[in-house]
Design a protein around this motif. Structure first.
Motif, PDB file in Angstrom:
ATOM      1  N   ARG A 134       3.802 -24.192  51.211  1.00 38.28           N
ATOM      2  CA  ARG A 134       2.970 -23.139  51.794  1.00 38.28           C
ATOM      3  C   ARG A 134       3.473 -22.789  53.190  1.00 38.28           C
ATOM      4  N   VAL A 135       3.291 -21.531  53.574  1.00 37.31           N
ATOM      5  CA  VAL A 135       3.565 -21.088  54.936  1.00 37.31           C
ATOM      6  C   VAL A 135       2.274 -20.493  55.473  1.00 37.31           C
ATOM      7  N   ASN A 136       1.804 -21.066  56.578  1.00 38.82           N
ATOM      8  CA  ASN A 136       0.536 -20.644  57.200  1.00 38.82           C
ATOM      9  C   ASN A 136      -0.601 -20.626  56.178  1.00 38.82           C
ATOM     10  N   GLY A 137      -0.602 -21.640  55.302  1.00 42.05           N
ATOM     11  CA  GLY A 137      -1.666 -21.783  54.315  1.00 42.05           C
ATOM     12  C   GLY A 137      -1.480 -20.961  53.053  1.00 42.05           C
ATOM     13  N   LYS A 138      -0.482 -20.082  53.019  1.00 38.54           N
ATOM     14  CA  LYS A 138      -0.261 -19.220  51.863  1.00 38.54           C
ATOM     15  C   LYS A 138       0.819 -19.826  50.959  1.00 38.54           C
ATOM     16  N   LEU A 139       0.488 -19.960  49.689  1.00 37.22           N
ATOM     17  CA  LEU A 139       1.432 -20.493  48.713  1.00 37.22           C
ATOM     18  C   LEU A 139       2.654 -19.592  48.622  1.00 37.22           C
ATOM     19  N   ILE A 140       3.854 -20.190  48.786  1.00 40.83           N
ATOM     20  CA  ILE A 140       5.075 -19.393  48.617  1.00 40.83           C
ATOM     21  C   ILE A 140       5.843 -19.790  47.357  1.00 40.83           C
ATOM     22  N   THR A 141       5.751 -21.045  46.937  1.00 41.36           N
ATOM     23  CA  THR A 141       6.371 -21.458  45.679  1.00 41.36           C
ATOM     24  C   THR A 141       5.803 -22.802  45.241  1.00 41.36           C
ATOM     25  N   LYS A 142       5.936 -23.051  43.960  1.00 38.49           N
ATOM     26  CA  LYS A 142       5.532 -24.334  43.369  1.00 38.49           C
ATOM     27  C   LYS A 142       6.781 -25.032  42.847  1.00 38.49           C
ATOM     28  N   GLY A 143       6.723 -26.340  42.750  1.00 36.90           N
ATOM     29  CA  GLY A 143       7.837 -27.101  42.203  1.00 36.90           C
ATOM     30  C   GLY A 143       8.178 -26.682  40.784  1.00 36.90           C
ATOM     31  N   THR A 144       7.161 -26.276  40.024  1.00 41.27           N
ATOM     32  CA  THR A 144       7.384 -25.857  38.640  1.00 41.27           C
ATOM     33  C   THR A 144       8.126 -24.517  38.557  1.00 41.27           C
ATOM     34  N   GLU A 145       8.168 -23.760  39.675  1.00 40.42           N
ATOM     35  CA  GLU A 145       8.889 -22.486  39.699  1.00 40.42           C
ATOM     36  C   GLU A 145      10.353 -22.661  40.108  1.00 40.42           C
ATOM     37  N   LEU A 146      10.715 -23.873  40.509  1.00 44.43           N
ATOM     38  CA  LEU A 146      12.076 -24.180  40.934  1.00 44.43           C
ATOM     39  C   LEU A 146      12.783 -24.972  39.843  1.00 44.43           C
ATOM     40  N   PRO A 147      14.115 -24.970  39.820  1.00 42.23           N
ATOM     41  CA  PRO A 147      14.843 -25.697  38.771  1.00 42.23           C
ATOM     42  C   PRO A 147      14.482 -27.183  38.756  1.00 42.23           C
ATOM     43  N   ASN A 148      14.188 -27.683  37.572  1.00 46.15           N
ATOM     44  CA  ASN A 148      13.797 -29.080  37.404  1.00 46.15           C
ATOM     45  C   ASN A 148      15.022 -29.987  37.388  1.00 46.15           C
ATOM     46  N   HIS A 149      14.890 -31.140  37.995  1.00 45.26           N
ATOM     47  CA  HIS A 149      15.930 -32.174  38.022  1.00 45.26           C
ATOM     48  C   HIS A 149      17.226 -31.675  38.641  1.00 45.26           C
ATOM     49  N   GLN A 150      17.101 -30.851  39.670  1.00 42.51           N
ATOM     50  CA  GLN A 150      18.251 -30.415  40.450  1.00 42.51           C
ATOM     51  C   GLN A 150      18.025 -30.794  41.901  1.00 42.51           C
TER      52      GLN A 150
END
Length: 172
Positions: A134-150
């Motif tokens: 999060r940046v300033n309390g606002k969600l910017i990304t989740k781990g599930t949206e990023l490549p897994n096991h990289q």
């Protein structure tokens, strides 16, 4: 005489337009962004605008203890992330006992505050244990949206030119 005036007017307008484009381009290229990229390839996976003083929060699940682990950073002018606070519900394997000032919050969490540890970047093996950023309390990304096991790297840098890629990502 009219032709000369017309020519000078068009030239002045064109010069002003070029100056505005250069100004906007310079402003754009000097904005700060969080970049998440692949350590292996240097490919930029995620980008989000940030500014000096922004609060960057990273929420994980401790891989061994399976407890929530929250890190709170402040972005400095030079792009360094300063770790201010860590919160978690209990001590366990791999959890430091000597960072900053420790207290128990009203919410029952352990707070390690005033850590002031500097990070030019951080690198992690992304998995289901990366909950969100999060940046300033606002969600910017989740781990599930990023490549897994990289292996991923999060770094703050100037936006730069759109076609510029991260080079020598292993040599941070």
């Amino acid at each position: 005489m009219n032709i000369a005036k017309d020519y000078l007017h068009k030239r002045a307008v064109l010069t002003a337009l070029c100056a505005v484009i250069i100004f906007i381009g310079g402003w754009y290229c000097h904005q700060k962004v969080i970049k998440i990229f692949s350590w292996k390839t240097g490919e930029v996976i995620f980008t989000s605008s940030v500014a000096t003083g922004d609060k960057v929060d990273v929420f994980w699940t401790h891989s061994l203890e399976k407890i929530p682990w929250n890190e709170y950073y402040t972005l400095r002018e030079d792009g360094v992330l300063v770790l201010d606070t860590i919160t978690f519900p209990a001590f366990g394997a791999g959890i430091p006992a000597n960072k900053g000032r420790c207290r128990i919050g009203d919410d029952g969490l352990i707070y390690m505050e005033k850590i002031n540890q500097e990070f030019k970047y951080f690198k992690w093996l992304n998995s289901k244990f990366t909950r969100e950023i999060r940046v300033n309390g606002k969600l910017i990304t989740k781990g599930t949206e990023l490549p897994n096991h990289q292996v991923l790297i999060l770094r703050v840098e100037r936006r730069g030119l759109p076609w510029r890629t991260v080079k020598n990502s292993r040599k941070l």
